[in-house]
Scaffold this motif. Structure first.
Motif, mmCIF file in Angstrom:
data_model
loop_
_atom_site.group_PDB
_atom_site.id
_atom_site.type_symbol
_atom_site.label_atom_id
_atom_site.label_comp_id
_atom_site.label_asym_id
_atom_site.label_seq_id
_atom_site.Cartn_x
_atom_site.Cartn_y
_atom_site.Cartn_z
ATOM 1 N N LYS B 49 0.772 -1.186 0.268
ATOM 2 C CA LYS B 49 0.020 -0.060 -0.008
ATOM 3 C C LYS B 49 0.929 1.170 0.103
ATOM 4 N N THR B 50 1.816 1.266 0.635
ATOM 5 C CA THR B 50 2.730 2.431 0.807
ATOM 6 C C THR B 50 4.338 2.036 0.864
ATOM 7 N N PHE B 51 5.143 3.006 0.646
ATOM 8 C CA PHE B 51 6.509 2.826 0.928
ATOM 9 C C PHE B 51 7.116 3.329 2.169
ATOM 10 N N LEU B 52 5.797 3.962 2.880
ATOM 11 C CA LEU B 52 6.487 4.772 4.096
ATOM 12 C C LEU B 52 6.993 3.818 5.259
ATOM 13 N N PHE B 53 6.541 2.449 5.285
ATOM 14 C CA PHE B 53 7.009 1.661 6.166
ATOM 15 C C PHE B 53 8.400 1.001 5.942
ATOM 16 N N ILE B 97 3.028 15.374 5.821
ATOM 17 C CA ILE B 97 1.932 15.482 4.735
ATOM 18 C C ILE B 97 1.653 13.997 4.103
ATOM 19 N N ASP B 98 2.709 13.346 3.644
ATOM 20 C CA ASP B 98 2.856 12.257 2.733
ATOM 21 C C ASP B 98 2.122 11.050 3.713
ATOM 22 N N VAL B 99 2.599 11.307 4.927
ATOM 23 C CA VAL B 99 2.085 9.947 5.988
ATOM 24 C C VAL B 99 0.535 10.380 6.412
ATOM 25 N N TYR B 100 0.179 11.576 6.492
ATOM 26 C CA TYR B 100 -1.101 12.130 6.747
ATOM 27 C C TYR B 100 -2.083 11.614 5.629
ATOM 28 N N LYS B 101 -1.709 11.960 4.444
ATOM 29 C CA LYS B 101 -2.402 11.405 3.318
ATOM 30 C C LYS B 101 -2.743 10.146 2.852
ATOM 31 N N PHE B 102 -1.574 9.280 3.292
ATOM 32 C CA PHE B 102 -1.624 7.878 3.286
ATOM 33 C C PHE B 102 -2.798 7.126 3.902
ATOM 34 N N PHE B 103 -2.784 7.672 5.422
ATOM 35 C CA PHE B 103 -4.027 7.367 6.330
ATOM 36 C C PHE B 103 -5.307 8.041 5.985
ATOM 37 N N ARG B 104 -5.435 9.017 5.532
ATOM 38 C CA ARG B 104 -6.356 9.912 5.260
ATOM 39 C C ARG B 104 -7.339 9.026 4.244
#
Lengths: 376, 376
Positions: B49-53, B97-104
């Motif tokens: 879903k995301t590369f953030l983790f 903001i990237d993290v916010y948008k991901f969970f949003r």
């Protein structure tokens, strides 16, 4: 703001630098604080306008001369007062309203703050469990305030103001240090600090909104620490806002009917005459009131009573509209003509009428008061 | 709230208990604070879903499992983040903001706080002279935030909220003591205390307004003290409000391009890549950026570079959408194929495009941003 009454007893000692036990001894406030006695000129100016000065209900001032000049010139100033909503109001609160109303007639800008938010944040949950509870007190208090003749458009309810007011209240905290707060208020309670920010904003925000203007704050003498902080903040914001340092008049405490060296407190038995008293409650408090009378009728007839140490006399002094009558009570007491029993009987009759009329006005305003406090 | 960036350097040391000089050494935060590493289950859940983790941009969590369950069940939660407006934004802000948008995207309830009021009350006048100045920063920051894809309806500007929000922020102060604040934040600055009340209200007020609901707060790791206060306050209000203790995810700092052990700071030369950079400014910062390269080309070819200590690589890791590309950069650097000069050239090209697109979006949103911030 101007949480003149209703603070928990255990903390008031600390907030009040000269101690609530000694409030009838006012002389040192003029030396310890920069509070001036009322000048003969001011007394003369107000002599034909109100009994508030001659009866020593207003006992001190700071920069009142500026306000007198404006009254003479028929120029506007802001008048700001109010109180915390922690329960029903008593005749001591009425004294603040009397002073407010007196000055209010000379200007177009009146702000009477109903401090429901600061009442809640500065008191333990055991006393006020929530802001909603504080707002319920506010509804009742607003009805009282309206019934006492304050105009609805003067009333500002602290919990329902616009963003600019709160923004300013938070900004106030930036101009104060922990050391200043500790030294001035004598505690480090963060909820009470917030109450102070709100009270300072109550006093100064009219100028933030409308531009700098002379401001008069009628306040209980124990509010001088808060007013000192307010003047300090006003000066510190001088490069940011157009603020005039407020003037103030200091109101003597209407003493407890149990102890003339203490102030009225609804939490002590027979201490306060509530504006919401039933006839029976009022009669009980007056019957139990301490007086300046002698041990026996014989002594009283022979030596006379002492109105200076009489809570019945204080009630007349603060509340009876007829100065000749009040002076007559004093003379007849001192000369031994008037006994305490008769004195109490007459006071009861006076209060019976006063409370009856007030209750009527109050009932009529209750619904309106609810709409003012609880907007949604 | 979540004043992740832009605090004055001289005070940050005190606010940040583990010291900003050592932010790349995260291991002790898991033992000193109750922050958990990301579980293999969570990593697996988010992998597609995301590369953030996987890229270690989100480096820790508290009670993320609850949010994962809600995402699985397609249930709502509140997501709250934001930042103080003390100047233009840089790529470090973009990470939040990237993290916010991901969970949003997994919930209907997003709150992105533009903290103009707390920025002003917590900083010296020399840095931000007035709330109006802070609001001007807010206008520019809101344009950036909108251009980065945050929905306008998520944006809550701290200086222009409704009375209920401020009432709650003041109530927060009642639940905190001087000792707690001092021990948790490491200072006794009353303006910064107010900023904390506001930030705590930013996080909890959505629940006061709408009823208790699980809440996720993405925040910089140095915000854990504030989050600890927030959890404390949420628990203390349990008899007054229906409040769920918030979950949080912790975002690694995008390092300075001058010192990978420091975080980006616009006040240090060549440290930050601003979202408002001109092409020339960006090229200067990248040209001067420190890398994990060797002393000489020969050594680099022979021994390879170190992407773990390279600010160019960090920029890719935080910002490049293509994980295969980022991994390729890493491999080619380590093997000695990729030299720093080429690496910087490619980054410049990537940023040139990114900044150009961003500037376009930003310009289009500026007027709208002004209306959002300055309502009157």
């Amino acid at each position: 703001m101007i949480a003149m009454f209703g603070d928990e007893e255990e903390t008031r000692e600390k907030i009040d630098p000269w101690g609530s036990r000694a409030i009838t001894d006012y002389s040192h406030i003029y030396t310890d604080f920069s509070i001036s006695t009322i000048t003969p000129e001011a007394k003369a100016f107000f002599a034909d306008k109100t009994f508030l000065f001659e009866r020593d209900i207003i006992i001190g001032e700071r920069n009142l001369g500026e306000i007198v000049d404006l009254i003479r010139k028929k120029d506007d100033f802001a008048i700001v007062s109010g109180f915390a909503t922690s329960g029903d109001l008593h005749y001591g609160h009425k004294a603040v309203i009397d002073v407010y109303k007196f000055f209010r007639q000379y200007t177009k800008r009146g702000y009477f703050a109903i401090c429901d938010l600061d009442a809640y944040v500065s008191r333990p949950d055991a006393k006020i469990p929530s802001l909603a509870a504080s707002q319920e007190y506010a509804v009742r208090d607003v009805a009282d305030v309206l019934a006492l003749g304050v105009s609805e458009r003067d009333i500002v309810v602290q919990s329902g103001r616009d963003a600019g007011y709160y923004d300013f209240a938070f900004q106030v905290s930036k101009k104060l240090t922990l050391n200043t707060m500790k030294a001035t208020l004598g505690h480090t309670d963060l909820g009470k600090f917030s109450a102070a920010y709100l009270q300072i904003a109550d006093i100064l925000y009219p100028q933030v909104e409308n531009g700098g203007m002379p401001t008069l704050v009628p306040a209980g003498i124990d509010q001088e620490p808060l007013l000192r902080l307010t003047r300090d903040v006003a000066r510190k914001f001088k490069s940011t806002y157009d603020l005039t340092v407020p003037s103030s008049v200091y109101i003597a405490h209407l003493p407890s009917l149990q102890d003339f060296t203490d102030k009225m407190s609804k939490s002590k038995e027979n201490s306060a005459l509530m504006l919401t008293s039933s006839e029976q409650e009022m009669e009980k408090v007056v019957s139990n009131a301490i007086t300046g009378g002698r041990e026996t009728t014989e002594e009283q007839r022979k030596f006379g009573g002492n109105p200076q140490k009489c809570s019945i006399y204080d009630m007349y002094k603060f509340n009876h509209p007829d100065s000749a009558f009040v002076k007559g009570v004093c003379d007849r007491c001192v000369s031994g003509q008037l006994l305490c029993g008769e004195d109490k009987k007459v006071l009861k009759e006076f209060l019976r009428q006063d409370l009856k009329e007030h209750a009527k006005g109050r009932d009529e305003f209750l619904e309106r008061a609810r709409k003012i406090v609880i907007k949604k």
